[in-house]
Design an enzyme around this catalytic site. Sequence first.
Site, short mmCIF file in Angstrom:
data_model
loop_
_atom_site.label_atom_id
_atom_site.label_comp_id
_atom_site.label_asym_id
_atom_site.label_seq_id
_atom_site.Cartn_x
_atom_site.Cartn_y
_atom_site.Cartn_z
N ASN A 40 4.81 3.15 1.17
CA ASN A 40 6.13 2.76 0.64
C ASN A 40 5.97 1.53 -0.26
OD1 ASN A 40 6.99 4.69 2.44
ND2 ASN A 40 7.61 3.21 3.99
N ASP A 41 5.30 0.54 0.29
CA ASP A 41 5.09 -0.68 -0.49
C ASP A 41 4.02 -0.47 -1.55
OD1 ASP A 41 6.94 -2.66 0.29
OD2 ASP A 41 5.97 -2.73 2.24
N ARG B 29 7.22 -1.09 14.23
CA ARG B 29 7.77 -2.11 13.32
C ARG B 29 8.41 -3.19 14.18
NH1 ARG B 29 9.14 2.61 9.70
NH2 ARG B 29 8.25 2.14 7.67
N ARG C 1 2.35 -3.47 14.77
CA ARG C 1 2.28 -4.26 13.53
C ARG C 1 2.98 -5.59 13.77
NH1 ARG C 1 5.05 -2.15 8.07
NH2 ARG C 1 6.98 -2.77 9.09
N GLU D 240 -1.14 -2.03 1.54
CA GLU D 240 0.09 -1.78 0.80
C GLU D 240 0.20 -2.67 -0.44
OE1 GLU D 240 3.28 -2.21 3.63
OE2 GLU D 240 2.43 -4.01 4.51
N CYS E 110 0.87 5.61 6.99
CA CYS E 110 2.09 5.43 7.79
C CYS E 110 3.32 5.25 6.92
CB CYS E 110 1.94 4.28 8.77
SG CYS E 110 1.78 2.68 7.99
N HIS F 9 14.79 0.65 3.89
CA HIS F 9 14.75 0.81 5.34
C HIS F 9 15.92 1.61 5.89
CE1 HIS F 9 11.42 -1.94 4.85
NE2 HIS F 9 10.96 -1.31 5.93
N ARG G 155 11.55 -0.62 -4.33
CA ARG G 155 11.88 0.55 -3.53
C ARG G 155 13.35 0.57 -3.09
NH1 ARG G 155 8.43 -1.02 1.97
NH2 ARG G 155 9.82 0.35 3.10
C1 PEP Z 1 5.02 0.93 4.06
O1 PEP Z 1 5.18 -0.01 3.28
O2 PEP Z 1 4.62 2.06 3.69
C2 PEP Z 1 5.27 0.78 5.49
C3 PEP Z 1 4.99 1.72 6.35
O3 PEP Z 1 5.87 -0.39 5.89
P1 PEP Z 1 7.42 -0.69 5.71
O4 PEP Z 1 8.07 0.55 5.24
O5 PEP Z 1 7.93 -1.15 7.02
O6 PEP Z 1 7.41 -1.77 4.68
MG MG Z 2 5.39 -2.01 4.04
#
Ligand code: PEP
Ligand code: MG
Length: 859
Positions: free
Chosen positions: A746-747, A588, A624, A723, A794, A481, A757
Amino acid sequence: MVGLVLVCHSAKLAEGVAELAAQMGGESLRIGVAGGLDRPGNALGTDAVRVVRAIEEAWSEDGVLVLMDLGSAVLSAEMALDLLPEERRDHVVLTEAPLVEGAVAAAVAAGLGDSLEKVAEEARGALAAKASHLTPQAALEPLRGTPLAEEGSAQAGTAEAARGPTLRLTVENASGLHARPAATLVRTAAGFNADVTISNATTDRGPASARSLNAVATLGVRHGDEILVRACGPQAEEALAAIRRLADDDFGDPREARPQAAAGAQTGRSLPVEVGAAPLSGPPPAPGSVLTGLPGSPGVAVGKARRLRAAPVEAPDGPSEDRDADWDALERALSATAHDIRRARASVASRASDYDAAIFDAHLLFLEDEALLGPARGGVMRDGKNAARAWADAVAAAAAAWQALDDPYQRARAADLRSVGDQVLYHLLDLPADFGPRVASFDAGAAGIVVALDLTPAEAAGLDPAHVLGVACAFGGPTSHAAILARSLGIPAVVGVGRALLGVAEGTLLALDGEAGTVTVDPPAARTAAAGDRRERRAREEAEAQTRAHLPAVTRDGTVVHVAANVAGPGDVRAAVAAGADGVGLLRTEFLFLEADHLPTEDEQEKAYRAVAEGLGGRPLTLRTLDVGADKQLPYLPLEQEQNPNLGLRGIRLGLSHPELLIGQLRAALRVAADHPVRVMFPMVATVDEVRRARELLDGARASLTAAGAAAPERIEVGIMVEVPAAALMVEAFVPHVDFFSLGTNDLAQYVLAADRGNAEVAALADALHPAVLRLIDRVARAAAEGGRSVAVCGEVAGDPLAIPVLLGLGITELSMAAARIPLAKQAVRVTDAGAARQLAARALAAESAAAVRELGPR
Ligand code: PEP
Ligand code: MG
C-alpha cells in the site's frame, strides 16, 4: 405613559437624543439610555445588558418603545428582549423608526398619553416629512422596503447618505449566499470599522447585521437575488469597496465549484466540501445517476443511504448550579471546538485545497456568532439553565431558522450547525475521544449503505456489518485505512466518489458496486435485480470457498502458500481463524492505541497481544510496532502539524524519536513471545541504521525484562516492512540485519508512484500492480531468497485474486490480508500453477501499466 429607550453606539449620541426627546415629551416622560460601552479606548458599541437596564429605567405598565441606531444596536436590543422576564417582554416594542426623528415623534405621542401602538406608529412615520421634502418619490415608498439609491446615483447623496453609503449587488453564486460565501462576507465586513447591514432587496428581507453569519444567511439570498449593503462608520466606504470586490470574485466561490443540477453519469473526483463531524450536503444527484469512484472493498450492495453524523448528544436538563462557572465552561468548550475545527481545516487544506477547507470557516463563525452566543448566555445567566442545556437550546433555535428557509441547499446548513453544536457539547460534557466517532442512524432492524465524506480509521473499525450493507465515501483511496477496514469486515465499499456524493439524501436507494467503484442513485429496477444476482453469486462462491478455508492453500504443483490475516486487535482474531487464517501476518498494533483515550500501558498492551496470540491457538503472529503518523493520529500524542504527513514522522521514525514508546511496546511483545510464536516487525524502514537502532532498543527491552526477572525469549525473529522504495532497492544491505521481510505494497505503491493513497484525486495511480512496483517486489523476493530470508506481501494486493498468481509467479509464498478475503484467496492459490504463474509474472514485469497487468490475468 409609554416609556422610551434609546440604544446607540455612542453614549454622547444617546444623551443628546434623550435631551431632545425629553424637551418634546415633557417632564414625566421616562427615557432610558443605553449608549456606548465601558471599554477604555473602545467606547463605541452596544451591550444587551445595558439595554435591559435602560428598559427597566423607562419601565411603564403602558409599555416601552425601543429605538436603535444601527447594526449591533438591533442585535443588542433583540437580545435584551430575550433577557427580559416573559411577562415584561410583551410590553416592549422594538421599532425600525429612525433614531432622532423617531425619538422626537414618539416623545410627543407618549407625552400626549397615546398607546404603545400609536406611539410606535408615530415613530415609524417620522421620516416621511423629511423624505418628502428632500426626495418626493421616496416618501411614496414603504419605509421598511425603501429601494435605496443606486451607488453613485443622484439619490445616493440624499436621505440615504445620512445613514451611510449603500451598495446594490446581484448575487451570482449558484447557491446564493450559502455558508461559505456568507462566511467570507461576514469576515470581510468585520475587518472594517463600520457597521454593515445587508438586506435582500429581492425578497424584502432584512436588514441583517453583516457581523452575524446566522443573520446574513437567514436572509435567504439565492442565486440572482439583489442585495443591498449599507455601511456606516469611519470606514464605511472601504467596507463597501471590499464587499464589491468580494462580490466580483463570487464571494470566493470558484466558478467551476458552483453546484449544478446533477444528471446522468457523474465522475466527481474533487474533494468534498465537508469533513469532520459535518454532515454532507449538496444538490441531489438525479435518479439513475451513476457516481463513479474507486473500488474500495469488493462486493455489491443495494440499500438506503444512511449518512454518517456525530453521535447525538443529549444535554442534561438540570438547572445551573453556578451560572458564572457554567458560562466559563461553555466558553472553554467553544474554544476547544474551535481548536478541533482549525486542526481539521489544516488537515483538509493539506490534503486538498484551501477552497475545500474553507467550509470550516463557516463552522468557526458559528462558534463566534452572537445570534447563538446571546441566547446561550441568556439561557445560563437569565434563565439559570445549565450550560449544555442553554447551548443546545440556542443551537436548536438557530437551526430551526435555517430549516425554515426556502432553499434546500441553505436548509442543509441547519445540519451543519447542529453538528458543530454537538461538537461543543462533546467538550462541554467531557465525552471521550475527539468528537466521538460518528455513527449512522439506522431504522430499527433496517440495514443501509453508509454515505460519508470519509471515515477515520476508528469510525471504520466501528462499522457493524449487521447494519452496514456497504460504504460510500466521497474522499479516500482504495488503500486508505477506511477501505482496508471495510475489506477486513467484508463490507463492500466505494471510495473517492467526490463532490457528487454530497447531495445524496438520507434514505435514498443506492446500488453500490465495490469492484467497479460505482454508486447508482435511485437505481432502475433492472439494475437492482442485477446487483442482487451478483450479490447472490458472490455469496455462493464465498460459501463454497469457506468450506475449504481451513485446508492449506497449495498450488497445483504442490507449493504451500501461507495465507495469514491482517488484524487490528484481539477482536478480529476469531473471525480470522474462522476464515481459515494460517496465522496473523500483520497485527496493526496502532489500532489498540487509536481506540484508547490514553497511551496504553505496557501491561495493557501485553494483555491485548497475549489475547491475540492465544486466539490464534499456536499459529504464528507477526506483531508490527506502532505505525502512527500520516492518517493515523493519536489524540493524546499531539505531534507537530506536518506539511507532508506521509513523508513525515511516521512508523519507525516516530518510534525512534519517542524511544520510551517503542521500548514499552517491545517489552510487552517480548513478554508474550516468551509463551507464543511471536515475531516483531518494524514499519516504514528506510535505512539500515534505523534497523540497527530499533534492534538496540529491542536488546535493551529484553535486558530490562531479564534484569527484573521477567520471562523473555533469548531470540525473537525480527523483520521489516518493505514499503519505502529505498529499502526495496537496498534490500541486500538489510539481509544481515533481519530474519524476514514483508512487503507493504500500500505504501510502497504510494511512494513509487508518488500518489497519496488517501487522496481520491490520485489514489488510483497508487496501484500495487503497476510494473514499477512489481519490479521492486521481484527484486526483494530474489534478494531475500538468495539471502535465505522469507518474504511476505501484506499490502491489500495480497488479497486480490487477480494479483495472487502474479505474486506467486514472483516467488512470494506468504500472503497476509483482510480475513474476509482469505477463503477466496486460498481458492485463487489452488488454481494456480507455478510454471504458468512465472510466465504471467514475466509478462507483468514487462507490461506498460497497471491496467495492462490486469488485462493479463488468467480468469
Ligand atoms: C502497507 O503499507 O502495505 C501496509 C500493509 O501497511 P499499512 O496499510 O498499515 O500502512
Ligand atoms: Mg504501510
